[in-house]
Every structure is written in structure tokens, then in C-alpha cells.
Design an enzyme around this catalytic site. Structure first.
Site, PDB file in Angstrom:
ATOM      1  CB  THR A 191      55.152  45.678 -31.335  1.00 35.16           C
ATOM      2  OG1 THR A 191      54.998  44.384 -30.754  1.00 35.16           O
ATOM      3  CG2 THR A 191      54.026  45.913 -32.333  1.00 35.16           C
TER       4      THR A 191
ATOM      5  CB  ILE B  86      53.817  33.948 -22.028  1.00 34.27           C
ATOM      6  CG1 ILE B  86      54.121  32.965 -20.898  1.00 34.27           C
ATOM      7  CG2 ILE B  86      53.501  35.334 -21.482  1.00 34.27           C
ATOM      8  CD1 ILE B  86      52.998  32.778 -19.900  1.00 34.27           C
TER       9      ILE B  86
ATOM     10  CG  ASP C 117      71.210  38.065 -25.138  1.00 30.32           C
ATOM     11  OD1 ASP C 117      69.968  38.021 -25.175  1.00 30.32           O
ATOM     12  OD2 ASP C 117      71.886  38.773 -25.907  1.00 30.32           O
TER      13      ASP C 117
ATOM     14  CG  HIS D 130      58.564  43.802 -35.563  1.00 31.98           C
ATOM     15  ND1 HIS D 130      59.519  43.068 -36.226  1.00 31.98           N
ATOM     16  CD2 HIS D 130      58.386  43.191 -34.363  1.00 31.98           C
ATOM     17  CE1 HIS D 130      59.907  42.060 -35.460  1.00 31.98           C
ATOM     18  NE2 HIS D 130      59.238  42.113 -34.324  1.00 31.98           N
TER      19      HIS D 130
END
Length: 344
Positions: free
Chosen positions: A40, A290, A195, A43
Site C-alpha cells: 500500500t 481475506i 512465483d 502504491h
């Protein structure tokens, strides 16, 4: 105090001097010992469309932290000066249907530290006393500061029991890596991790993944075949989808056995099309979405996992003084890191 502030609508942060926070009647002032970088925060730092729509500068950002209580409001009774604490980043209203029925993690009116109010990229932070989590002094600050995102992993991995189960984790960003560590400590029998980064797959191996599959060098069909071979054709008991990537989402549902469960934590960048009948309904799959952590049951469970030997040391790959914050964001943007922690 010194703080990192999003001062205007654009990339970057500004290191500047800000007024020290003041404590209201039910607030405490915490001297920040360590604060970690989150997706976050990246971002906001990069100023992408989400940040542009959500953040209103000026704002001190950051929401993952630990520190020492140095001042308390007159009505505070839960903590005392000198306590070592972390914090739940979601400040809930306590009044909505969700809060009053044990679902505060999906409060309709929650506010987030470092997003809706000033956060932890600073020397001091003011916090409501009801979001504080007393932390054992035996947990080093670089680990204590990541308990909030660790809670995401605990909620994702342990939405259902996985002791003795085979688990697929698609996406080995920090929360995916934390999920692998949690699954190993909780007694998963076999952990498969996928991944696109060999670096992060290496970290997954260090925290307990038994098998690693690179989705960049192997096709979805090859990965599906490898999972069938590992599970003797049965499929996995549980898929933890931590990336939000469309192919990983389909992989998670395709790999789980009939009657298994899929946990969804990764956020897609747009709508995803599914064959609901064949990928979910006819397989009888249970799906868990979630968001955040269950308040505060996940925190209690995490405390127990630490006592049980939860190993997150390989995931906290970099620590910097807060003045070197730009290096931390460069690492996050490159993908060549696990968790990055700053020290004010």
C-alpha cells in the site's frame, strides 16, 4: 518530529519536520521503534491510480509499526507508559452491524493508519488505545513491526485447519512468504509455492516450502502437471492465492482437490472470468475472501505461533534508517526483497 509525508499529488515522499502529535483522552503517543514498508505504501509512493483516488495530501503515511508508549490520554487504562506495542492499522467504528457481530475486520466505516489519518513513518504517532497490541519484549523490533501483515497471512492460511494438509501458495510476495512460514509452523504436510521470481522462491524455500515452481519459466500446463505429480493425482487440500494474477487464480482453483478450499488474498487489477460450474461449483470448493485480519483473534493466534517457533527471519531481508526510505521503495519496485523495515 521528523516524518515522511506525501505532500502533493505525485510520486515520491518528502522528509520534513512536522509538529509532534497530541494525545486525546483515549489516545496514546508511541515513539516509533521500527516501521515496515507495505505494498500500500508503494502504491502511494509511486502515486498510481489507486493512490490518486484514495489519498488526500498532506499525509504522513505508513501503518506497520512497533514502538514504546511515551504518553497516555487521561482515559487510557489498557496500556501504560513504557509498554512495547504494535498496532492494528484498521480503526473501526464499533457501531455498524459488522462491528457488533464479531466482524470488525470488515467494518463499513473503518479508517486506516497512513491512509485516512497520519501514520507511522515518523518519530512519533498518536493512536487510539483500542488498536494497540502489547508485544513481548523478546520479539526484535524488525519482527514486531511486521505483525500487522503477518496477521493477514495467519488469517489467510488458517481460515481453515491445514494440519497435515497439502497447501499450494500462488504468489511469494511478503504476505505469501509469511503464509508459507505460518503453514509450516501450523503443521502443513506439504507446501508448494509458485512465483515468477527465483529470488522470492528462494525465500519461500527458506521458510518451509517443500516444492517451488517458477510461473515465468514453466507454463501453466507444466505447473499443473507438477502439482498432480507431487500430490499423486489428488490435488492440494488448500490453495492460498496471494498474487491476484489471473493465471495464478485459475491455477489455485484448478489445483485444489474436490471438496477443498481456496483462500483469496491477492487483489486483481481488473475483472476475472471464471468457469464457475467446473472450477468451483461442481468441485464443491469452499472460498474464503481475506481482507485485513480478524480483530483481535488473529493477533492472539499470531502470539501463539511465535511461541511455537514461527520463523520469519529470512523474510525480513532489508533494514534501513528512515532517511534511506527511497532505497526501500526501489527494492519493492524491483521485487528483489522480502520485507523492508525502516528505523526512525
Amino acid at each position: 518530529m521528523r516524518a515522511l509525508v506525501k505532500t502533493s499529488a505525485g510520486p515520491g515522499l518528502t522528509a520534513m519536520t512536522c509538529p509532534d502529535p497530541a494525545a486525546g483522552p483515549t489516545d496514546v503517543i508511541v515513539k516509533v521503534t521500527a516501521t515496515s514498508l507495505c505494498g500500500t505504501d508503494a502504491h502511494i509512493y509511486n502515486w498510481d491510480p489507486w493512490a490518486h483516488s484514495r489519498i488526500h495530501p498532506p499525509r504522513i503515511i505508513g501503518h506497520e509499526m512497533c514502538g514504546e508508549v511515551v504518553e497516555i490520554g487521561r482515559d487510557v487504562t489498557r496500556v501504560k507508559i513504557g509498554d512495547y506495542v504494535a498496532a492494528e492499522s484498521h480503526i473501526t467504528c464499533g457501531q455498524c452491524f459488522q462491528c457488533r457481530t464479531g466482524q470488525a475486520h470488515v467494518c463499513r466505516n473503518y479508517r486506516i493508519l497512513g491512509v485516512d489519518r497520519d501514520g507511522s513513518f515518523a518519530e512519533y504517532i498518536a493512536l487510539p488505545d483500542n488498536v494497540l497490541w502489547n508485544t513481548s519484549s523478546s520479539i526484535p523490533p524488525e519482527f514486531a513491526s511486521v505483525q500487522e501483515p503477518l496477521g493477514n497471512a495467519v488469517d489467510a492460511a488458517l481460515a481453515e485447519d491445514l494440519t497435515g494438509h497439502t497447501v499450494l501458495i500462488t504468489g511469494c510476495g511478503p504476505t505469501g512468504l509469511f503464509s508459507a512460514a505460518v503453514a509450516r509452523t501450523a503443521g502443513a504436510a506439504t507446501i508448494i509455492a509458485t512465483d515468477v521470481s527465483d529470488y522470492r522462491l528462494g525465500l519461500a524455500k527458506q521458510v518451509g516450502a517443500d516444492y517451488i515452481l517458477n510461473a515465468k519459466t514453466e507454463t501453466p500446463a507444466q505447473i499443473a502437471a507438477a502439482i498432480r505429480e507431487i500430490t499423486a493425482g489428488e490435488g492440494v487440500d488448500a490453495s492460498l492465492e496471494m498474487s491476484g494474477h489471473p493465471s495464478a487464480l485459475h491455477q489455485a482453483f484448478g489445483a485444489v482437490k474436490n471438496g477443498g478450499r481456496v483462500t483469496l488474498f491477492g487483489i486483481p487489477t481488473g475483472p476475472i472470468s471464471f468457469d464457475l460450474a467446473n472450477e468451483i461449483i461442481f468441485k464443491g470448493i469452499r472460498v474464503h475472501g481475506i481482507t485485513g485480519r480478524r480483530l483481535f483473534s488473529t493477533w492472539y493466534r499470531l502470539a501463539g505461533l511465535f511461541k511455537a517457533g514461527l520463523n520469519i527471519k529470512p523474510i525480513v531481508t532489508h533494514t534501513f534508517p528512515m532517511s534511506d526510505y527511497a532505497r526501500g521503495f526501489e527494492l519493492i519496485n524491483s521485487g528483489q526483497c522480502g520485507k523492508v523495515v525502516l528505523f526512525p
